[in-house]
Write an enzyme that holds these catalytic residues in place. Structure first.
Site, PDB file in Angstrom:
ATOM      1  N   ASN A 103    -133.146  17.730 -12.903  1.00  0.00           N
ATOM      2  CA  ASN A 103    -132.739  16.609 -13.739  1.00  0.00           C
ATOM      3  C   ASN A 103    -132.119  15.489 -12.910  1.00  0.00           C
ATOM      4  O   ASN A 103    -131.476  15.738 -11.886  1.00  0.00           O
ATOM      5  CB  ASN A 103    -131.707  17.068 -14.782  1.00  0.00           C
ATOM      6  CG  ASN A 103    -132.212  18.210 -15.627  1.00  0.00           C
ATOM      7  OD1 ASN A 103    -133.393  18.283 -15.965  1.00  0.00           O
ATOM      8  ND2 ASN A 103    -131.304  19.126 -15.966  1.00  0.00           N
ATOM      9  N   HIS A 117    -151.745  25.897  10.107  1.00  0.00           N
ATOM     10  CA  HIS A 117    -152.720  26.592  10.955  1.00  0.00           C
ATOM     11  C   HIS A 117    -152.003  27.700  11.735  1.00  0.00           C
ATOM     12  O   HIS A 117    -150.798  27.640  11.949  1.00  0.00           O
ATOM     13  CB  HIS A 117    -153.360  25.629  11.955  1.00  0.00           C
ATOM     14  CG  HIS A 117    -153.998  24.434  11.308  1.00  0.00           C
ATOM     15  ND1 HIS A 117    -155.229  24.474  10.716  1.00  0.00           N
ATOM     16  CD2 HIS A 117    -153.549  23.167  11.146  1.00  0.00           C
ATOM     17  CE1 HIS A 117    -155.530  23.284  10.223  1.00  0.00           C
ATOM     18  NE2 HIS A 117    -154.517  22.473  10.476  1.00  0.00           N
ATOM     19  N   SER A 159    -132.577   9.485   8.211  1.00  0.00           N
ATOM     20  CA  SER A 159    -133.950   9.003   8.233  1.00  0.00           C
ATOM     21  C   SER A 159    -134.696   9.493   9.468  1.00  0.00           C
ATOM     22  O   SER A 159    -134.126   9.648  10.554  1.00  0.00           O
ATOM     23  CB  SER A 159    -133.962   7.475   8.209  1.00  0.00           C
ATOM     24  OG  SER A 159    -133.384   7.003   7.017  1.00  0.00           O
ATOM     25  N   THR A 174    -136.032  21.788  10.650  1.00  0.00           N
ATOM     26  CA  THR A 174    -136.709  23.065  10.893  1.00  0.00           C
ATOM     27  C   THR A 174    -135.833  24.260  10.567  1.00  0.00           C
ATOM     28  O   THR A 174    -136.326  25.389  10.556  1.00  0.00           O
ATOM     29  CB  THR A 174    -137.147  23.155  12.363  1.00  0.00           C
ATOM     30  OG1 THR A 174    -135.983  23.066  13.200  1.00  0.00           O
ATOM     31  CG2 THR A 174    -138.111  22.035  12.714  1.00  0.00           C
ATOM     32  N   LYS A 175    -134.540  24.023  10.330  1.00  0.00           N
ATOM     33  CA  LYS A 175    -133.611  25.109  10.011  1.00  0.00           C
ATOM     34  C   LYS A 175    -132.782  24.717   8.796  1.00  0.00           C
ATOM     35  O   LYS A 175    -132.691  23.545   8.441  1.00  0.00           O
ATOM     36  CB  LYS A 175    -132.691  25.413  11.199  1.00  0.00           C
ATOM     37  CG  LYS A 175    -133.433  25.917  12.432  1.00  0.00           C
ATOM     38  CD  LYS A 175    -132.460  26.185  13.566  1.00  0.00           C
ATOM     39  CE  LYS A 175    -133.190  26.690  14.810  1.00  0.00           C
ATOM     40  NZ  LYS A 175    -132.251  26.938  15.941  1.00  0.00           N
TER      41      LYS A 175
END
Length: 810
Positions: free
Chosen positions: A422, A460, A525, A530-531
């Site tokens: 919401n 991949h 920005s 990655t963690k």
């Protein structure tokens, strides 16, 4: 040994080297190559011998010319691998196929792997040939359960070079190729799929089927008569396994092989073929055809019995005849009924959301698809939901109330859901890519800026051999109209993504698989996350790293702990305080600590074992679980809630303790309670307060209640309490405490004040352990370092107070 490649050779020696090279070029090496020279006359024997000298994996066999069926049977008998992989000598495997299929066998333990393939041409063209329904790709199936599934992986669709079979399955069931005939693969595939329980349909193209004009497959001569023998073998198999009537549509294609006749029986042999077929037709065959009701097959068999050739007809004419038949009309009615139900459901769905959808058409300028759901007051603005595979009639994108949502939402595998809460916003140019069933979850009041990418997989495999065919497999899907159907996802790492309430993701950032962005966190920005990002922290960069804490007007203890886990500078503080949320490591280290051993020794010296212990202000429960693992009866009470330092954490810690000893749960209980108001009929041998007394709002009342909860002779341990010497010392302690600046809940007392709290409750102070007196206080420092330190230089130095209740104990 994993694979035995079985390659029959008859006068194809010139093509054999390319075939063998396609196997040996793979990095996977747990295989043998059994090459059977089937009486070749073109020098193939010498070529096979030369290859055997070059490649130790090759085991050459030789026999008089008996046909491919006999050659393959000889190869199976000689094979030693877990799986038999059939390859024709004029074909080859595509790059990486061996390694990828090896992964499949390890991951799914199938009895059979069915491969996809391409037609390969002299000019280098590869044309994909998908003939298995996309919804079966990448799944383990039992073919004999349904006729349409069985037909897609056997009979007319599955030559042996599409099959990788468990050798033991073939031996146990006596599955062999018909010998001395062409088309020997039909009864082999039928028998195999009738008994196989686990068949994996491997999506990527793994095999190149060379379109050689002189091959046996393309020669229409007297070998067509061999099909009459194969036909009967196939029918006999359907009857033997009780599938003749159950799979009537498929069985009738052998009873009346009109398609084979048109495709493979040359003009000079047609009359003889029809006459010989007519002599094989039985009354049971005719009854089956009448049941199926296909007029084309019925007419063909009737003509064969009369020795009459069928009239040449185009396929379109035959289809019209089928539709005109009773069976055809039934099929048409069923198809129309199914289509009508789909249209009716679609109409109902449209009607239910007409108001919302109509407004969006006007405001957003596009017609929305039926694969999302919007809450009250929410709006899609230039948004797109792209379901690329196995699209279902369901809501792939679910949006809560009063949210503004732009961007693209891609479901590459047709699984999972992307949910947005919401009062949230997703900017233009954002792309969320979902590839796993748990989906992507966006919380409430979340801000996601423009051009953000949220992707829950690596897309991949990292191994270049395993991803070698990805581009071609994707192209194959596009060219065949099955977008993404042939991509192999088995070695593609994927994990759900969660963006919690009030997080803010800056322009152009990327959120990678498995990441959780904590409550109120900010991602700068152009960052690549990655963690996990701890709640109420600011991160940035590539890869994103901790920058600072989010400025807030008010913090609580749970939020403070959560945010501290994102600050690398706080890692040791959390670990050495045993409040790190790596519960398994925290519990292991505490149980091994000198602090735990010394506290346990104090209790053991005073009370019969096992003792009953009350853990007051249990925090994450590490002490409670540790003592329960030592067979003590423990009750943990903790006033706070939350998954890191509150009662929820105690439950989680108990779960980790149960991995060590499941019976521990019988000795441990916990509840959310404050010692100031806690009441129970139970009385305890020992009450443990670890770093808790200085936090109580009324220390006198807290210790009085502890006194009441102890048995006569019971022991109260106030462990690692912060001690100050004067007002200035207290201010220095509070100023230097890493958590005080956040939630302002730290405190400390003088030794005299602690003793006063204890004595006024009626407890007797038995021992005061100063900082350097015991590892209970000075850990994680060693004894040597502790002795060198002046405790006056340690702000809020930990002390431990041991007090007893008068009466008889151990």
């Amino acid at each position: 040994m994993k694979f035995s490649f079985v390659i029959p050779v008859y006068n194809t020696g010139s093509l054999l080297e390319k075939c063998v090279a396609s196997i040996t070029a793979n990095s996977f090496s747990d295989y043998e190559i059994v090459i059977i020279n089937d009486g070749s006359t073109d020098g193939s024997a010498e070529i096979i011998e030369g290859l055997a000298r070059r490649f130790s994996a090759i085991r050459p066999l030789s026999q008089a010319n008996c046909g491919q069926g006999a050659a393959r049977n000889a190869g199976v008998r000689a094979a030693r691998g877990e799986y038999i992989w059939f390859v024709d000598s004029d074909d080859w495997l595509l790059d990486g196929a061996v390694s990828r299929v090896a992964k499949v066998t390890s991951a799914y333990s199938p009895e059979v792997v069915v491969l996809n393939y391409v037609n390969a041409y002299d000019d280098g063209r590869y044309i994909p040939r998908p003939n298995i329904a996309p919804e079966l790709l990448g799944k383990v199936i039992k073919p004999a359960a349904k006729e349409n599934v069985f037909a897609s992986v056997s009979c007319w669709n599955t030559p042996p070079w599409r099959l990788v079979c468990k050798r033991q399955l073939l031996l146990d069931h006596g599955i062999v190729f018909a010998e001395g005939v062409f088309y020997e693969d039909h009864p082999f595939a039928i028998h195999l799929m009738l008994v196989a329980e686990r068949v994996f349909i491997y999506p990527p193209a793994s095999y190149a089927y060379f379109q050689r004009p002189g091959s046996t497959t393309h020669a229409n001569d007297r070998k067509a008569f061999d099909f009459l023998t194969v036909r009967q073998l196939s029918i006999d198999l359907f009857k033997r396994f009780g599938k003749f009537e159950e799979f009537s549509e498929l069985a009738s294609s052998y009873v009346s092989p009109r398609n084979f006749y048109d495709a493979h029986v040359a003009e000079p042999f047609r009359q003889e073929f029809v006459e010989r077929l007519g002599k094989l037709i039985t009354p049971e065959d005719q009854t089956l055809l009448e049941k199926v009701g296909d007029p084309v097959r019925i007419d063909f068999v009737r003509g064969a019995i009369a020795g009459r050739l069928p009239k040449p007809e185009k396929a379109t004419v035959r289809r019209i005849k089928l539709l005109m038949s009773a069976e055809g009309r039934t099929r048409l009615r069923l198809a129309l009924r199914t289509r009508l139900i789909v249209l009716l459901r679609r109409f109902v769905r449209k009607a239910r959301s007409f108001g919302t959808k109509a407004r969006q058409v006007i405001e957003a300028g596009h017609v929305p698809a039926l694969n999302y759901r919007l809450g009250t007051g929410s709006r899609l603005e230039h948004a797109r939901v792209d379901v690329r595979l196995q699209s279902e009639q369901r809501d792939y994108l679910v949006v809560g109330n009063h949210s503004l949502v732009g961007g693209s939402y891609v479901f590459e595998r047709g699984i999972g859901t992307i949910s947005i809460g919401n009062f949230s916003s997703v900017g233009h140019g954002t792309m969320m890519i979902c590839t796993q069933p748990e989906g992507i979850k966006i919380g409430n009041q979340v801000l996601i800026s423009w051009d953000v990418t949220v992707i829950d997989s690596n897309s991949h495999p990292l191994d270049p051999e395993l991803r070698a065919s990805d581009a071609f497999d994707w192209l194959s899907g596009i060219e065949t109209g099955h977008y993404g159907a042939f991509k192999d996802w088995q070695d593609v790492a994927a994990a759900p993504i969660i963006i919690e309430d009030r997080a803010w993701i800056g322009f152009g950032s990327t959120i990678m698989k498995g990441v959780t962005i904590g409550r109120g966190a900010v991602v700068a920005s152009r960052s690549v996350v990655t963690k996990n990002v701890a709640p109420f922290t600011i991160v940035g960069g590539n890869p994103a790293a901790f920058i600072s804490y989010v400025p807030r007007g008010e913090w609580n203890w749970e939020d403070t702990l959560a945010a501290a886990h994102g600050d690398p500078a706080m890692r040791d503080t959390l670990r050495y305080s045993y409040i790190h949320k790596d519960y398994a490591d925290t519990l292991k280290r505490y149980r091994r600590s000198e602090e735990f051993r010394e506290v346990a020794r104090i209790i053991a010296d005073r009370h019969e074992q096992p003792a009953s212990i009350l853990d007051v202000g249990a925090g994450n429960g590490v002490c409670s679980v540790a003592f329960a693992l030592e067979n003590h009866e423990v009750v943990a009470i903790e006033p706070g809630e939350g998954p890191i330092g509150g009662i929820d954490a105690v439950e989680t810690m108990a779960g980790h303790g149960a991995w060590i000893d499941p019976t521990m749960l019988d000795r441990l209980s916990w509840e959310r309670a404050d010692i100031l108001t806690y009441q129970t009929e139970k009385r305890f041998d020992a009450v443990l307060c670890r770093q808790a007394l200085h936090h109580f709002s009324d220390p006198y009342l807290a210790v009085q209640n502890i006194f009441n909860l102890l048995k006569p002779g019971g022991t109260a341990l106030f462990v690692r309490e912060h001690v100050i010497f004067d007002a200035d010392d207290k201010q220095a302690f509070l100023k230097g405490h890493p958590f005080q600046k956040f939630y302002g809940g730290e405190n400390a007392y003088s030794v005299e004040e602690y003793i006063d709290f204890i004595k006024k409750s009626g407890l007797v102070v038995e021992k005061v352990l100063k900082f350097g007196d015991s590892p209970i206080n000075y850990e994680p420092h060693s004894r040597e370092i502790a002795q060198e330190l002046d405790e006056r230089d340690i702000a809020g130095r930990p002390y431990t107070f041991v007090a007893v209740k008068s009466g008889r104990s151990k």
